[in-house]
Scaffold this active site. Structure first.
Site, mmCIF file in Angstrom:
data_model
loop_
_atom_site.group_PDB
_atom_site.id
_atom_site.type_symbol
_atom_site.label_atom_id
_atom_site.label_comp_id
_atom_site.label_asym_id
_atom_site.label_seq_id
_atom_site.Cartn_x
_atom_site.Cartn_y
_atom_site.Cartn_z
ATOM 1 N N ALA A 48 0.850 -1.195 0.000
ATOM 2 C CA ALA A 48 0.000 0.000 0.000
ATOM 3 C C ALA A 48 0.880 1.237 0.000
ATOM 4 C CB ALA A 48 -0.930 -0.027 1.213
ATOM 5 N N SER A 49 0.261 2.393 0.182
ATOM 6 C CA SER A 49 1.011 3.641 0.068
ATOM 7 C C SER A 49 2.053 3.798 1.162
ATOM 8 C CB SER A 49 0.043 4.828 0.108
ATOM 9 O OG SER A 49 -0.747 4.777 1.287
ATOM 10 N N LEU A 50 1.771 3.283 2.360
ATOM 11 C CA LEU A 50 2.651 3.510 3.509
ATOM 12 C C LEU A 50 3.440 2.268 3.915
ATOM 13 C CD1 LEU A 50 0.248 5.583 5.803
ATOM 14 C CD2 LEU A 50 1.736 6.389 3.962
ATOM 15 N N ALA A 51 2.966 1.092 3.544
ATOM 16 C CA ALA A 51 3.592 -0.131 4.041
ATOM 17 C C ALA A 51 3.277 -1.296 3.111
ATOM 18 C CB ALA A 51 3.084 -0.435 5.450
ATOM 19 N N GLN A 52 3.924 -2.433 3.406
ATOM 20 C CA GLN A 52 3.619 -3.658 2.685
ATOM 21 C C GLN A 52 3.499 -4.799 3.687
ATOM 22 O OE1 GLN A 52 7.085 -3.254 0.173
ATOM 23 N NE2 GLN A 52 8.057 -5.060 1.109
ATOM 24 N N VAL A 53 2.872 -5.904 3.244
ATOM 25 C CA VAL A 53 2.568 -7.003 4.165
ATOM 26 C C VAL A 53 3.253 -8.278 3.693
ATOM 27 C CG1 VAL A 53 0.739 -8.403 5.197
ATOM 28 C CG2 VAL A 53 0.354 -5.962 4.775
ATOM 29 N N LYS A 113 3.238 -6.374 8.822
ATOM 30 C CA LYS A 113 3.125 -5.106 8.101
ATOM 31 C C LYS A 113 4.387 -4.282 8.364
ATOM 32 C CE LYS A 113 -0.079 -1.168 7.585
ATOM 33 N NZ LYS A 113 -1.389 -0.639 7.979
ATOM 34 N N ASP A 147 -11.267 4.252 6.229
ATOM 35 C CA ASP A 147 -10.650 3.790 4.988
ATOM 36 C C ASP A 147 -11.167 2.392 4.629
ATOM 37 O OD1 ASP A 147 -9.043 4.126 2.803
ATOM 38 O OD2 ASP A 147 -7.174 3.560 3.806
#
Length: 541
Positions: free
Chosen positions: A171-176, A190, A327
């Protein structure tokens, strides 16, 4: 006259670009002087001016395109509208490319735009929606390890028996990433993208500079509130411990205020010993994305049950809890069968919603929450006085309350005040869509002014409504009267509860209970009308 206008556009291009260069150099120098990490500061001192220069060039290019392309075309003409839509499409692509190149906060802004249907030109919404939720940047495994070392003092293999270096989502701020703890639990990890917090301040300043410049040149273009909102919300979203606490509070609120549906709402369990402000380790949940109707049907779950549960859950949050997940796009809501079983009268499995990404929540103070509930009650019951009174209380003013009602419902005023039972249902036809787009284009300056006036928490409610509307559209192929009946019921319950708390006499309580009975009778009548409408449709097939 045309020559002067074209000259003005060229001056704008030079002015914004010059400001971008000067501002970027200054911001980079400040970052270098104030940082305790020389290596990071050096990267920022070179990256920030480049990012700001891109901002300036893109903004000036978009402004020049509008000024030049519409030059000499009479206002309100079909030709001007056609050319304007072409410029919208070109400009949306330029803005999308800028967001991807700069990343971070810019992608967050792009996602905000993608969820503001009919509040910004449709071309921007469609371009951003097609790309911003599915093509976010991915940090390398080396960068992931860098975050782990800073936060926990070692690489992932020190804390997990298994850790997939390839993320399952970004995503815009992080990844999983998927991992497995030493005791065998499968977890979702995350990881915040590197240097997000380092560039945030510079990004706020640069985007604000560009939007302020565009507003000075085009007074009707006023989206400065977007930066204000991101400036307030992004630091909270970048603190994953805050996100974890939000998830716990969300479930606690359902247990406390909405026990009748609490078992149908879930959030992954947090592994607190492995979580920090930039790392969040939580229970891994299997489920279907809430807009994936084929996957939901394969799970043996009725789509209508999911739509009703989604509408009720968020109505409870908005009107009763006053603590709202803002969101709820499709990637942040999963659907799975209720783990401890249970079927409907038609033999379908009961659904459970799994809420993800709890970084962006808004608290509504009691006065705003009750005014918002009263407004929606008025909208569902076509009560003009209640719509006007509560719109004014929320800041829309007596001159823009009609527009506010239209934005909330996505219906023209004549439909909003229509007393037919299905007056708020959006049919999803081409004529419906064209009518809404026409209103958005026609009243663009008034929409900008309304967004400037409203409290920022209400702007987030608009975004939440748009997210839910998009999900329900995917589930039901259009809006459903059931959604509005649920909103009418929950908002009315919240209003009645507030009145009972404020009542000081036995007589006033009796009158409130009579009002409650009349509301329930009216809702029952609407449900019967809905049943008859559905029966008639079935007989005509």
């Amino acid at each position: 006259m045309a020559g002067r206008s074209l000259l003005g556009a060229k001056k704008l291009l030079l002015a914004v670009t010059s400001v971008g260069v000067a501002g970027g150099v200054t911001t980079g120098a400040v970052a270098l002087a104030n940082s305790e990490d020389p290596a990071t500061a050096l990267k920022l001192s070179t990256a920030v001016p480049v990012r700001l220069f891109r901002d300036a060039v893109t903004a000036a290019s978009i402004a020049f395109d509008y000024e030049y392309s519409l030059l000499g075309l009479p206002g309100g003409s079909a030709e001007r509208e056609r050319i304007k839509r072409e410029v919208h499409a070109r400009s949306a692509v330029k803005l999308r490319d800028l967001c991807f190149k700069n990343g971070g906060m810019y992608i967050k802004l792009g996602q905000h735009i993608s969820q503001l249907e009919y509040l910004v030109p449709d071309e921007y919404v469609q371009v951003m929606r097609e790309s911003m939720l599915n093509r976010c940047p991915v940090s390398s495994y080396e960068q992931v390890c860098e975050v782990f070392k800073k936060e926990l003092g070692g690489t992932p293999d020190k804390f997990f028996d298994e850790f997939d270096p390839v993320p399952i989502a970004s995503a815009s701020l992080a990844q999983v990433h998927i991992g497995r703890t030493p005791d065998g639990q499968k977890v979702a990890v995350k990881v915040q993208h590197a240097h997000m917090t380092d560039t945030a301040a510079a990004d706020y300043a640069s985007v604000e500079l560009v939007l302020n410049t565009l507003h000075r040149v085009f007074p009707s273009f006023d989206y400065r509130w977007l930066v204000d909102e991101v400036r307030e919300s992004l630091p909270k979203e970048l603190d994953f411990l805050n996100e974890a606490k939000n998830s716990v509070k969300c479930l606690d609120n359902f247990q406390k205020f909405s026990p009748h549906i609490a078992e149908y709402i879930y959030a992954p369990t947090i592994h607190w010993n492995l979580s920090t402000s930039r790392l969040l380790v939580m229970e891994y949940i299997d489920g279907a994305q809430v807009n994936d109707y084929r996957a939901i049907q394969k799970l043996g779950i009725n789509l209508s049950d999911v739509s009703k549960l989604l509408s009720e859950a968020f109505a409870e949050m908005m009107f009763k809890h006053g603590f709202v997940h803002c969101d709820p796009h499709a990637a942040n809501v999963l659907v799975r069968p209720l783990p401890w079983g249970g079927t409907s009268i038609f033999g379908k499995k009961k659904p459970q919603l799994v809420l993800l990404d709890h970084g962006l929540y808004k608290e509504l103070d009691p006065s705003i929450r009750i005014s918002y509930a009263s407004l929606w009650q008025g909208l569902v019951f076509s009560n003009v006085n209640a719509i006007k009174e509560n719109s004014v209380k929320l800041g829309a003013g007596e001159d823009l309350y009609v527009l506010f009602a239209g934005i909330l419902t996505m219906r023209p005023w004549k439909k909003v005040i229509n007393t037919s039972v299905d007056h708020l249902v959006i049919q999803g036809t081409d004529s419906d869509r064209s009518e809404l787009q026409m209103y958005a284009s026609q009243y663009f300056p008034q929409i900008s002014e309304l967004l400037r006036r409203l409290p920022r928490v209400i702007l987030l409610m608009l975004k939440t409504n748009d997210c839910l509307r998009a999900v329900n559209k995917a589930l039901k192929q259009g809006s459903s009267l059931n959604e509005f009946l649920i909103i009418g019921r929950v908002s009315s319950e919240a209003v009645i509860e507030a009145k009972l708390l404020q009542s000081k006499s036995f007589l006033s309580r009796i009158l409130i209970r009579i009002e409650e009975f009349l509301i329930e009778a009216r809702l029952l009548g609407m449900r019967i009308s809905l049943w008859l409408l559905n029966l008639r449709k079935a007989l005509l097939l």
